[in-house]
Design a protein around this motif. Structure first.
Motif, PDB file in Angstrom:
ATOM      1  N   GLN A  40       0.843  -1.219   0.066  1.00 55.26           N
ATOM      2  CA  GLN A  40      -0.004   0.022   0.052  1.00 55.26           C
ATOM      3  C   GLN A  40       0.738   1.359   0.209  1.00 55.26           C
ATOM      4  OE1 GLN A  40      -2.761  -2.133   3.331  1.00 55.26           O
ATOM      5  NE2 GLN A  40      -3.429   0.105   2.953  1.00 55.26           N
ATOM      6  N   ILE A  41       2.250   1.224  -0.120  1.00 56.67           N
ATOM      7  CA  ILE A  41       3.035   2.307  -0.009  1.00 56.67           C
ATOM      8  C   ILE A  41       3.895   2.320  -1.348  1.00 56.67           C
ATOM      9  CG2 ILE A  41       4.979   3.270   1.276  1.00 56.67           C
ATOM     10  CD1 ILE A  41       3.943   1.983   3.777  1.00 56.67           C
ATOM     11  N   GLY A  42       3.721   3.395  -1.697  1.00 53.13           N
ATOM     12  CA  GLY A  42       4.536   4.066  -3.161  1.00 53.13           C
ATOM     13  C   GLY A  42       5.893   4.269  -2.851  1.00 53.13           C
ATOM     14  N   VAL A  43       6.872   4.132  -3.543  1.00 54.70           N
ATOM     15  CA  VAL A  43       8.323   5.018  -3.225  1.00 54.70           C
ATOM     16  C   VAL A  43       8.836   5.373  -4.865  1.00 54.70           C
ATOM     17  CG1 VAL A  43      10.505   4.316  -2.637  1.00 54.70           C
ATOM     18  CG2 VAL A  43       8.663   3.133  -1.557  1.00 54.70           C
ATOM     19  N   GLU A  44       9.272   6.668  -4.310  1.00 53.69           N
ATOM     20  CA  GLU A  44       9.953   7.394  -5.596  1.00 53.69           C
ATOM     21  C   GLU A  44      11.191   7.985  -4.988  1.00 53.69           C
ATOM     22  OE1 GLU A  44       7.098  10.428  -6.935  1.00 53.69           O
ATOM     23  OE2 GLU A  44       5.774   9.007  -7.502  1.00 53.69           O
ATOM     24  N   VAL A  45      12.128   8.135  -5.915  1.00 53.63           N
ATOM     25  CA  VAL A  45      13.373   8.616  -5.540  1.00 53.63           C
ATOM     26  C   VAL A  45      14.020   9.427  -6.641  1.00 53.63           C
ATOM     27  CG1 VAL A  45      15.874   7.898  -4.940  1.00 53.63           C
ATOM     28  CG2 VAL A  45      13.924   6.459  -4.313  1.00 53.63           C
ATOM     29  N   LYS A  46      14.479  10.551  -6.257  1.00 48.58           N
ATOM     30  CA  LYS A  46      15.179  11.437  -7.080  1.00 48.58           C
ATOM     31  C   LYS A  46      16.291  11.953  -6.311  1.00 48.58           C
ATOM     32  CE  LYS A  46      14.117  15.571  -9.995  1.00 48.58           C
ATOM     33  NZ  LYS A  46      13.359  16.562 -10.465  1.00 48.58           N
ATOM     34  N   ASP A  47      17.482  12.000  -6.814  1.00 47.77           N
ATOM     35  CA  ASP A  47      18.771  12.612  -6.280  1.00 47.77           C
ATOM     36  C   ASP A  47      19.030  12.138  -4.822  1.00 47.77           C
ATOM     37  OD1 ASP A  47      19.054  13.568  -8.882  1.00 47.77           O
ATOM     38  OD2 ASP A  47      18.129  15.387  -8.199  1.00 47.77           O
ATOM     39  N   GLY A  48      18.517  11.018  -4.453  1.00 51.99           N
ATOM     40  CA  GLY A  48      18.808  10.348  -3.154  1.00 51.99           C
ATOM     41  C   GLY A  48      17.856  10.593  -2.301  1.00 51.99           C
ATOM     42  N   VAL A  49      16.709  11.429  -2.642  1.00 59.46           N
ATOM     43  CA  VAL A  49      15.557  11.875  -1.765  1.00 59.46           C
ATOM     44  C   VAL A  49      14.457  10.973  -1.807  1.00 59.46           C
ATOM     45  CG1 VAL A  49      13.886  13.856  -1.175  1.00 59.46           C
ATOM     46  CG2 VAL A  49      16.251  14.266  -1.828  1.00 59.46           C
ATOM     47  N   VAL A  50      13.946  10.245  -0.866  1.00 58.16           N
ATOM     48  CA  VAL A  50      12.938   9.095  -1.045  1.00 58.16           C
ATOM     49  C   VAL A  50      11.832   9.894  -0.464  1.00 58.16           C
ATOM     50  CG1 VAL A  50      12.258   6.991   0.135  1.00 58.16           C
ATOM     51  CG2 VAL A  50      14.684   7.293  -0.563  1.00 58.16           C
ATOM     52  N   THR A  51      10.666   9.467  -1.248  1.00 57.03           N
ATOM     53  CA  THR A  51       9.160   9.896  -0.988  1.00 57.03           C
ATOM     54  C   THR A  51       8.406   8.679  -0.944  1.00 57.03           C
ATOM     55  OG1 THR A  51       9.568  12.057  -2.472  1.00 57.03           O
ATOM     56  CG2 THR A  51       7.188  11.311  -1.761  1.00 57.03           C
ATOM     57  N   LEU A  52       7.770   8.744   0.305  1.00 54.98           N
ATOM     58  CA  LEU A  52       6.605   7.485   0.737  1.00 54.98           C
ATOM     59  C   LEU A  52       5.343   8.166   0.483  1.00 54.98           C
ATOM     60  CD1 LEU A  52       8.399   5.974   3.753  1.00 54.98           C
ATOM     61  CD2 LEU A  52       8.932   5.557   1.304  1.00 54.98           C
ATOM     62  N   ALA A  53       4.605   7.515  -0.397  1.00 56.56           N
ATOM     63  CA  ALA A  53       3.084   7.922  -0.502  1.00 56.56           C
ATOM     64  C   ALA A  53       2.300   6.642  -0.374  1.00 56.56           C
ATOM     65  CB  ALA A  53       2.947   8.585  -1.924  1.00 56.56           C
ATOM     66  N   GLY A  54       0.967   6.899  -0.207  1.00 55.86           N
ATOM     67  CA  GLY A  54       0.224   5.841   0.013  1.00 55.86           C
ATOM     68  C   GLY A  54      -0.935   6.000   1.420  1.00 55.86           C
ATOM     69  N   GLU A  55      -1.549   4.959   1.594  1.00 53.10           N
ATOM     70  CA  GLU A  55      -2.437   4.950   2.768  1.00 53.10           C
ATOM     71  C   GLU A  55      -2.068   3.778   3.949  1.00 53.10           C
ATOM     72  OE1 GLU A  55      -6.848   3.553   2.490  1.00 53.10           O
ATOM     73  OE2 GLU A  55      -6.836   5.893   2.000  1.00 53.10           O
TER      74      GLU A  55
END
Length: 216
Positions: A25-40
């Motif tokens: 249920q958790i999406g993971v995005e990464v850009k230039d070493g910065v991790v974003t967690l999204a979801g419910e």
């Protein structure tokens, strides 16, 4: 150095490894070493555990959290119920002076206020209530009473860094203004960064720690 794609795979794997997290249920995005967690997620506890799992992964430079909490029917409680439980738990927390911490609950969000002498008391208060059923967030606004001079605080923190044999101790500068501490310099892991900030908080009277250290 890991690529963003490698880092994304490692964070996703760590989330799957963490049994208290529903990784699907958790999406993971990464850009230039910065991790974003999204979801419910279903609880504040699960949100915290997901954040900690991502921070454990080597190569994560920063973490952005865009997760929302959707409580199940069993997890929902009234603000009055949450406030009552929080007051009881705080009264049972031995490290806290009687009635030192005040509780406010609005929409499941719990705010703590009051005054204590040590950072560990401030942290104990937050830790004792953050896992209560129905809580969707904790705002720790407890203040720390300043008690020592800036010179003493600075020397205490520098001694603690050396005593704990930190590899980065010599690259960390400590600046103290009143009861506020600023850490600058470089560290080589999240663990080193965490140890440095905890060392700063360990001095009596420290009210605020500003982390300006670079992770390299």
């Amino acid at each position: 150095m890991k690529t963003d794609s490698q880092l994304q795979q490692d964070v996703m794997a760590e989330l799957k490894w963490e049994p208290s997290v529903h990784a699907a249920q958790i999406g993971v995005e990464v850009k230039d070493g910065v991790v974003t967690l999204a979801g419910e997620v279903s609880s504040y506890t699960e949100k915290l555990n997901a954040e900690r799992a991502a921070q454990r992964v080597q190569g994560v430079k920063a973490l952005a959290v865009d997760m929302t909490i959707k409580l199940s029917q069993l997890g929902k409680r009234t603000d009055a119920d949450i406030a009552g439980s929080a007051r009881n738990i705080l009264s049972w927390t031995s490290s806290l002076p009687t009635d030192a911490v005040k509780v406010l609950v609005e929409g499941g969000w719990l705010t703590l206020s009051g005054d204590v002498e040590w950072q560990f008391q401030r942290q104990d208060a937050a830790d004792s209530v953050r896992y209560l059923l129905g809580v969707i967030g904790v705002s720790n606004q407890i203040a720390i009473k300043p008690s020592l001079s800036a010179t003493v605080v600075k020397s205490d923190i520098e001694a603690a860094l050396k005593r704990r044999a930190m590899a980065d101790a010599k690259t960390i500068a400590v600046e103290v203004k009143g009861a506020d501490v600023t850490l600058t310099g470089t560290v080589h892991s999240w663990a080193e960064r965490d140890l440095a900030t905890r060392s700063a908080w360990g001095s009596a009277g420290v009210r605020n720690v500003v982390d300006k250290m670079n992770l390299v």
